[in-house]
Enzyme design. Sequence first.
Site, mmCIF file in Angstrom:
data_model
loop_
_atom_site.group_PDB
_atom_site.id
_atom_site.type_symbol
_atom_site.label_atom_id
_atom_site.label_comp_id
_atom_site.label_asym_id
_atom_site.label_seq_id
_atom_site.Cartn_x
_atom_site.Cartn_y
_atom_site.Cartn_z
ATOM 1 N N SER A 138 -0.410 -5.045 -3.536
ATOM 2 C CA SER A 138 -2.335 -5.560 -3.292
ATOM 3 C C SER A 138 -3.049 -5.168 -4.058
ATOM 4 C CB SER A 138 -2.317 -6.256 -1.970
ATOM 5 O OG SER A 138 -2.495 -4.959 -0.947
ATOM 6 N N ASP A 386 -10.026 -3.242 7.491
ATOM 7 C CA ASP A 386 -8.443 -2.778 6.358
ATOM 8 C C ASP A 386 -9.900 -1.241 5.385
ATOM 9 O OD1 ASP A 386 -7.629 -2.743 3.887
ATOM 10 O OD2 ASP A 386 -8.215 -4.723 3.315
ATOM 11 N N HIS A 389 -7.775 -1.687 1.077
ATOM 12 C CA HIS A 389 -7.840 -2.173 -0.260
ATOM 13 C C HIS A 389 -9.435 -1.561 -0.371
ATOM 14 C CE1 HIS A 389 -4.772 -4.553 1.138
ATOM 15 N NE2 HIS A 389 -4.282 -4.859 0.211
#
Length: 410
Positions: A138, A386, A389
């Site tokens: 990702s 998060d 990312h």
Amino acid sequence: MRFEQMTSTHKLVLGSWKIRHNFHFIAFVLLIAFVIAAIYLTRDSRRFLVQQTTPNDSTPSCDLFSGKWVYDNVSYPLYEEKQCSFMEDAFTCEKYGRKDLKYQKWRWQPHDCDLPRLNATALLEKLRGKKLVFVGDSLNRNQFNSMLCLIEPSIPPSTSKSLIWKGNSIIFEATDYNATIEFHWSPLLVESNCDDLVNHRVQTRIIRVKAIEKHARQWTDADILIFDSFMWWLKPKMTLLWGSFGSPDAIYKEVGMRHRRFEMALNTWADWMEFHINRNRTKLFFMSSSPFHFVGEDWGMDTSRNCYNETEPIFDEGYWGSTTDRGMMQIVESAIYELETRGLKVDYLNITQLSDYRKDAHPSIHRRYYVPLTEEQLAKPESRSDCVHWCLPGVPDIWNVILYSYIMRS
């Protein structure tokens, strides 16, 4: 007679002094020459070493990965979040409530040169008739998304901006240029039970550490390949599989040695690359490890803190976070070096440290949640941050500007 002897003795002494003086003078001149030569040799050696980490071309170059972040609210961001048709909800921090937008306006400044401004039209022209594929997890998808946002202003109105989902791939076709930019989901590079583009969250990761063909046949025809694979290897234990899924003869073994299992997979990847990549056609890149920011103690905060509510980069040049596994990076570097000895060049884009400074640039809580939040997560936002990312616009844009500089000079 005595006077003549004294005169003769004086001449002898004077002559000896002149000889010694001349000798010392010559030695001094030689020493100066040696020092000057050493300085030039050192400078040339340093230039040679630097040039090994930058694109090969006839123009002067520098280490693009060594520098600092400079606040620039004039030329950054490189695009607006709301104006990018390709933006995924995982990276749209502004859309999901982030108010401080300073994270969008930091420019990476190498110490000895400037990064080029990305010219999307020139890049699309370079990609005319070609296929560029991001292969990985990702974080590579994060970079793929950034690339599409960067080139969108130069995409002709006649080109559809819809993405094609096909198997494990997401594909964009710039039809006016006959160019394809694609992301292929392959988080471990080799085959695994995590290979579904959508449904890949499994409790026990099982890896066919000697099998890569299922993935590789999807990108054999690529002209430019960008790989990454670090994050999915970080589990303490994973199950390795020799044989096929569902085969009665298959051998399963739970392995804890992170570096060893990663090395085995990289060897499989390297062996396939050596025998199947067209050296005259395909340009190869491997992105280094993208850092996480879960340990506030690394930048002087309490241990319980992470990237939540961070609004400034780290300005301590030379900073390295504790979550970066340098051993895994060395395994990739060794695999790339070994491939080069076999005649296959892979450019290693070492974006780890420049990204490690950016504790402020993660989505944190400003993202889409696909499952309902628990009471604990609602009460303690840090627990749902998060810190892996990156918000877009943001850090992956710089990765792509660096990638762009390599592609344009190749």
